[in-house]
Design an enzyme around this catalytic site. Structure first.
Site, mmCIF file in Angstrom:
data_model
loop_
_atom_site.group_PDB
_atom_site.id
_atom_site.type_symbol
_atom_site.label_atom_id
_atom_site.label_comp_id
_atom_site.label_asym_id
_atom_site.label_seq_id
_atom_site.Cartn_x
_atom_site.Cartn_y
_atom_site.Cartn_z
ATOM 1 N N GLY A 1 10.336 -53.587 -1.466
ATOM 2 C CA GLY A 1 9.357 -52.690 -2.064
ATOM 3 C C GLY A 1 9.951 -51.402 -2.620
ATOM 4 O O GLY A 1 9.256 -50.616 -3.254
ATOM 5 N N HIS A 2 11.197 -51.139 -2.402
ATOM 6 C CA HIS A 2 11.759 -49.818 -2.717
ATOM 7 C C HIS A 2 13.101 -49.930 -3.435
ATOM 8 O O HIS A 2 14.131 -49.693 -2.820
ATOM 9 C CB HIS A 2 11.938 -49.049 -1.390
ATOM 10 C CG HIS A 2 12.127 -47.567 -1.534
ATOM 11 N ND1 HIS A 2 13.329 -46.969 -1.810
ATOM 12 C CD2 HIS A 2 11.230 -46.545 -1.425
ATOM 13 C CE1 HIS A 2 13.177 -45.656 -1.851
ATOM 14 N NE2 HIS A 2 11.908 -45.369 -1.626
#
Lengths: 340, 97, 170
Positions: C64-65
């Site tokens: 997600g990052h």
């Protein structure tokens, strides 16, 4: 003004010893204010020396309200619980004065009730005060943190809450309800079971003074915010936003300030007596606190810079010898007592 | 200080203490990142719950500051040093070389 | 547990200790996806130490990052450094000649109290190996100040100070 039934024969020294060793109970005779309505924080911010912006529900804090000319009007506790704001004066002020003061501010969408019928506050302070508080709450009393507020169970009361806040440096709680008689009796009974008792104003005043809180017993009308060492209670970034603040100047190191002085037991002075350092006048006496601590006398004085630091020898008009001291003058026993 | 001290002697000693108080207040304000000027901080209000309204995390910062600036160690038993700015200055003065 | 996990390194000066990933799993309660330290060495129990955390694209937070640009979140770097501190603490208990109370040492690991002025100087990406270091400072009550650093190839990626609690709340 505290009102209470004192056992005959109890002295201020007895009361002092009780607060310092167990718990003293007293009724706070000052008028409460109840504020309801969504805009009540906006209303309070018109006169509160510190903004309500970050006030959490179920907490208590203190602020000072000023007169037009920037002098202190009253020091107030601000208690938040169940979407209601309660204000409780910590300094002497009548219901009429409060109503007159609050009436200055527009109260759209806020209901302001001064001295709502039936409500009053009882306080208990001392290293065992938590034992009294425990009688009024359903959960573990250690869970009520400093400046926390929670509902309280008081017989016959429709509304009751308890705040952990004191004036003496020892543990302290304030119990507000619409059955103040029952609350007081229950508090007294709980106090007695741990060796505590009802106390009068003198013993209390001495403990407050020894904790650096002598301001509660002084006549605010004779002092400025800076003199009274209340500058810490002002949000200097909000000057101009609350009543009377435009007249305030932050203190400088040159300012005069209240300081506590000690003298041998038996020494007496009068308010207004001048105090000298090495023969030169540097201040005067504001008030001698009650002689409830047999070890020494404690006097509050307004003294010029830099003589309000600790360790300064000052002389009264009749040669009385004083020394300025660090606060707290007496270490609270509560510091070493764990709430169980 | 003896009771026969002169005005000048008393004043000089008081000024020295005042300067020390201001120094420590400035260090605390810096260390805790407070937006307040030292003149406004009370010398006699408690550091917890009133006055600076510090919490236990702040008190550890003070311990580190006092260690670094004055070479003075603050132990768990020295909790009374946090009674007020004056109490802290008294403590530092009593323990520094 | 009372047995020492590893032999002390032999050199002059205070005894230092090394801990493998398996050793660390006996010392810390943390598990996937939050076990952020792979190895510890040069540990002076209760005082200081170094550690390693290898950064792999396979870690859950990279998903997600960010989906098209893998950057290790700063707070996860802080978590790695904090876990090294926990290892140093537990090492003090394990390597102490004093009889320790029965039970799991990992239960003695405390919490993060404050993150103070931590700077992130360099982005950390998959393939980097974080070399962690921690130096414990003054304590008061149940709190301890710690100076921490994380480097990649000798360059500082993050540095600052933390406050940790020493032991679980009651």
């Amino acid at each position: 003004m505290t009102s209470t039934e004192i056992k005959p024969g109890r002295t201020a020294a007895d009361d002092y010893a009780t607060i310092r060793s167990t718990v003293g109970v007293y009724q706070i005779g000052r008028p409460l204010v109840r504020l309801t309505g969504d805009d009540r924080y906006e209303f309070i911010d018109r006169f509160a020396s510190r903004s309500s912006e970050y006030v959490d529900p179920e907490t208590v804090r203190e602020f000072v309200a000023l007169n037009d000319d920037g002098t202190p009007f009253a020091m107030l506790l601000h208690i938040e619980i169940d979407d209601v704001t309660w204000l409780l004066p910590r300094t002497e002020v009548t219901a009429e004065q409060l109503a007159g003061y609050l009436g200055q501010f527009d109260a759209d969408d806020v209901t302001v009730e001064v001295a709502p019928e039936g409500f009053a506050a009882t306080a208990f302070e001392g290293p065992q005060a938590w034992q009294v508080a425990a009688k009024f709450i359903d959960f573990d009393v250690s869970g009520l943190v400093l400046h926390g507020v929670t509902e309280a169970s008081v017989e016959d009361a429709g509304t009751a809450f308890i705040a952990r806040v004191g004036t003496t440096g020892e543990y302290g709680y304030v119990l507000v309800s619409d059955a103040p008689g029952a609350a007081y009796d229950a508090a007294l009974s709980a106090a007695s079971s741990v060796g505590g008792s009802a106390i009068g104003p003198d013993g209390l005043a001495r403990v407050q003074a020894e904790a650096g809180q002598a301001v509660y017993q002084l006549d605010l009308s004779t002092l400025s915010v800076n003199d009274a060492d209340l500058a810490w209670m002002i949000d200097w970034n909000r000057v101009g936003e609350f009543h009377g603040s435009a007249q305030l100047e932050p203190p400088t190191v040159e300012s005069a300030r209240l300081v506590a002085l000690v003298a041998p037991a038996g020494t007496t002075v009068e308010p207004g007596d001048t105090l000298c350092a090495g023969g030169v006048e540097v201040g005067d006496v504001a008030k001698q606190t009650p002689s409830a601590n047999p070890a020494e006398e404690l006097v509050i004085a307004l003294v010029q810079n830099p003589f309000w630091v600790p360790g300064v020898p000052l002389t009264g008009p009749d040669g009385q010898a004083f020394t300025s001291v660090t606060m707290p003058r007496v270490i609270a026993k509560s510091l070493h007592v764990k709430i169980d | 200080m003896s009771t026969t001290a002169t005005y000048d002697e008393i004043r000089e000693a008081a000024q020295a203490r005042l300067d020390k108080n201001m120094k420590i207040k400035t260090l605390i304000i810096d260390r805790l990142g407070l937006e307040v000027s030292p003149e406004v901080v009370s010398d006699n209000q408690p550091l917890f719950g009133r006055g600076l309204e510090m919490d236990s995390l702040d008190s550890l910062e003070i311990v580190v500051m006092v260690n670094n600036e004055f070479g003075v160690s603050v132990n768990d038993d020295d909790i009374e040093a946090f009674g007020s700015i004056n109490a802290l200055v008294d403590f530092v003065e009593a323990h520094e070389d | 547990m009372t047995a020492m996990l590893s032999k002390p390194d032999t050199k002059t000066g205070p005894a230092t200790f090394s801990y493998s990933s398996d050793d660390i799993k006996k010392m810390l309660p943390h598990r996937w996806p939050m076990l952020m330290i792979d190895r510890a060495y040069d540990v002076i129990p209760g005082e200081s130490g170094k550690g390693v955390k290898s950064v792999s694209v396979n870690e859950p937070f990279f998903a997600g990052h960010y989906p098209d640009h893998s950057i290790m979140p700063g707070v996860m770097i802080v978590e790695s450094m904090a876990q090294l501190v926990a290892v140093i603490y537990v090492a003090e208990m394990l390597e102490s000649p004093v009889e320790q109370p029965a039970g799991d040492v990992s239960e003695q690991v405390g919490y993060l109290g404050a993150i103070k002025s931590v700077k992130f100087n360099k982005l950390v990406v998959p393939g980097d190996q974080l070399v962690l270091s921690a130096q414990l400072g003054p304590r008061l009550g149940g709190l301890r100040s710690v100076t921490v650093k994380a480097t990649v190839d000798g360059q500082t990626a993050a540095s600052g100070s933390l406050i940790v609690t020493t032991g679980r709340a009651g």
